[in-house]
Design a protein around this motif. Structure first.
Motif, short mmCIF file in Angstrom:
data_model
loop_
_atom_site.label_atom_id
_atom_site.label_comp_id
_atom_site.label_asym_id
_atom_site.label_seq_id
_atom_site.Cartn_x
_atom_site.Cartn_y
_atom_site.Cartn_z
N GLU A 46 0.87 -1.11 -0.10
CA GLU A 46 -0.04 -0.08 0.11
C GLU A 46 0.66 1.31 0.06
O GLU A 46 0.30 2.16 -0.32
N ASP A 82 1.29 3.57 -3.16
CA ASP A 82 0.34 4.52 -3.46
C ASP A 82 0.58 6.00 -2.88
O ASP A 82 -0.32 7.00 -3.46
N GLU A 136 5.74 -5.13 -5.45
CA GLU A 136 4.53 -4.49 -5.65
C GLU A 136 4.65 -3.08 -5.34
O GLU A 136 4.07 -2.09 -6.06
N ARG A 148 3.93 0.16 -7.85
CA ARG A 148 2.76 1.09 -7.66
C ARG A 148 3.26 2.68 -7.76
O ARG A 148 2.82 3.33 -8.42
#
Length: 462
Positions: free
Chosen positions: A370, A373, A404, A408
């Motif tokens: 996360e 982002d 990941e 992002r």
């Protein structure tokens, strides 16, 4: 965990349910499970199992230690039974009341026994690691700690610096509270003071309640052995007898202990490594955009999170954490992250109903991904614990999440720096060199201590 099937939801007290998710759910596995229920052991080949602690003590009268990990509702009862049977206790369970903890430790004190815990995650007794512990070499340094990963970090750093451990005794995180009064910290100090093989004593904890700290230092002033004290964020200006050394971080505590043990250090090697680290910091800094000025520390170890908070607070200004007790700095771990945030993902608010992230890293991995982002984030700060009890491949399980997060960020035209620290020794089962290689291949900047990792994160952002 996605394992609640309709059959399991309808299960009654007398039912045994085995639920398998993933590739293991095949006929071969089911047949192997069935065989475990139906096979008969050869005479003399089975492992003895006992229904109660009292029964185990009766059949094994030479036993002197019980490790207890049951639901907190029943933990105090089992610990009392062990103490009444003259067993030292390591109580891994949490959610035990303060009243029960005090009563258990008072009983242990009366009987001259150790009562490590509740919520005691780490110990090394006679060179055997219990629960979360690292494989460290033998030496002449004994440690008493009211924090699990604090004990791990100090013992790991002592090992890396060429020193060794006699005993590492955990007390449980509430031992130095006003209510408990440091009963097991004081007991552990006295035990190490009497042990011939222990020549240096190290104490590790978050700051004790003031009256408890006074009792501890009063005892230390009566000892002849040198003592190194690391009470994170504690008073390092306190007046003590000669031979008591106060440190404000775990690395300095380990260094001081090893120096007292007479182990020589290779200063040239350390200078060369520090120079290489500065080069990595400079390259990472150049890749960040002006708005990327926040660090997100996602920790498995609560004490390591607290130590990083202590380091970063003085360098980054405003920072928040779920391990902080300061007004305006405390954050609920489930709040949305804004600015620089350090989270202890092993805290009860995250582990209620699920495994600790040192065992099962999926919760942390989701949070790592996360961070890619958020345009504020410049550095992700991570710890990796090796040793008994921990996941067999923490680095390997985390690499996809790091990948990941970076993907992002790059999709939005940004880069991310990732700083990591592996708390482990070359003798740990997870293969320290292999763990390092996996993270380095992914471009993670690796520090050699938790303090250095936090300092590195700050250096990249400033």
């Amino acid at each position: 965990l996605g394992l609640l099937t309709p059959e399991l939801a309808d299960a009654k007290n007398g039912d045994l349910m085995i639920v398998i998710k993933g590739d293991a759910a095949n006929d071969e596995t089911l047949a192997a499970i069935e065989a475990l229920f139906t096979r008969k052991e050869r005479a003399g080949s089975h492992e003895a199992r006992y229904a109660t602690i009292a029964s185990a003590k009766t059949h094994r009268p030479d036993s002197n230690l019980a490790v207890i990990s049951v639901n907190g509702t029943f933990a105090a009862r089992e610990a009392r039974q062990a103490l009444e049977n003259d067993l030292n206790v390591m109580l891994f369970s949490d959610n035990v009341s303060l009243d029960d903890e005090l009563a258990l430790k008072q009983l242990a004190h009366e009987k001259g026994l150790l009562m490590m815990g509740p919520d005691c995650g780490t110990a090394v007794i006679n060179h055997t690691g219990l629960c979360f512990a690292n494989q460290v070499r033998r030496g002449n340094i004994g440690v008493v700690g009211a924090s699990g990963t604090g004990l791990q970090e100090v013992s790991v750093q002592i090992d890396r610096l060429g020193g060794g451990i006699t005993q590492a005794l955990g007390t449980g995180g509430r031992d130095l509270s006003r209510e408990i009064g440091g009963l097991m910290m004081l007991h552990g100090i006295r035990a190490l003071a009497k042990e011939p093989d222990t020549e240096i004593i190290v104490l590790v904890s978050k700051p004790p309640e003031q009256s408890v700290a006074d009792k501890i230092f009063e005892l230390l002033n009566t000892l002849e052995k040198p003592v190194v004290v690391c009470f994170l964020e504690g008073d390092t200006a306190r007046e003590c007898r000669e031979g008591v050394y106060l440190c404000d971080n775990l690395l300095d505590a380990a260094r001081t202990a090893v120096q007292l043990a007479g182990v020589a250090q290779d200063a040239g090697r350390e200078e060369a490594r520090a120079a290489r680290l500065q080069e990595e910091i400079a390259r990472a800094r150049e890749l960040l955009q002006p708005g990327q000025r926040s660090v997100r520390g996602l920790f498995c170890g609560g004490t390591l999170c607290a130590e990083a908070l202590f380091v970063l607070r003085g360098r980054l200004g405003k920072i928040r954490s779920n391990v902080s007790h300061r007004d305006g700095e405390k954050i609920d771990g489930k709040e949305a992250c804004r600015g620089s945030v350090l989270l202890d993902l092993g805290d009860d608010e995250f582990t209620n109903g699920r495994p600790h992230p040192m065992i099962e890293p999926s919760l942390r991995n989701g949070k790592i991904a996360e961070q890619g982002d958020d345009p504020e984030v410049g550095v992700i700060l991570l710890d990796f614990e090796l040793g008994y009890g921990s996941h067999g491949d923490p680095a390997g399980e985390t690499v996809p999440a790091i990948r990941e997060a970076r993907a992002r960020a790059r999709a939005q035209g940004r880069e991310l720096a990732v700083v990591g620290y592996i708390c482990g020794t070359a003798a740990d089962k997870q293969d320290l060199s292999g763990q390092r290689a996996a993270l380095l291949a992914e471009g993670v900047i690796l520090a050699e201590s938790n303090v250095e990792a936090a300092q590195t994160a700050a250096d990249i952002l400033l």
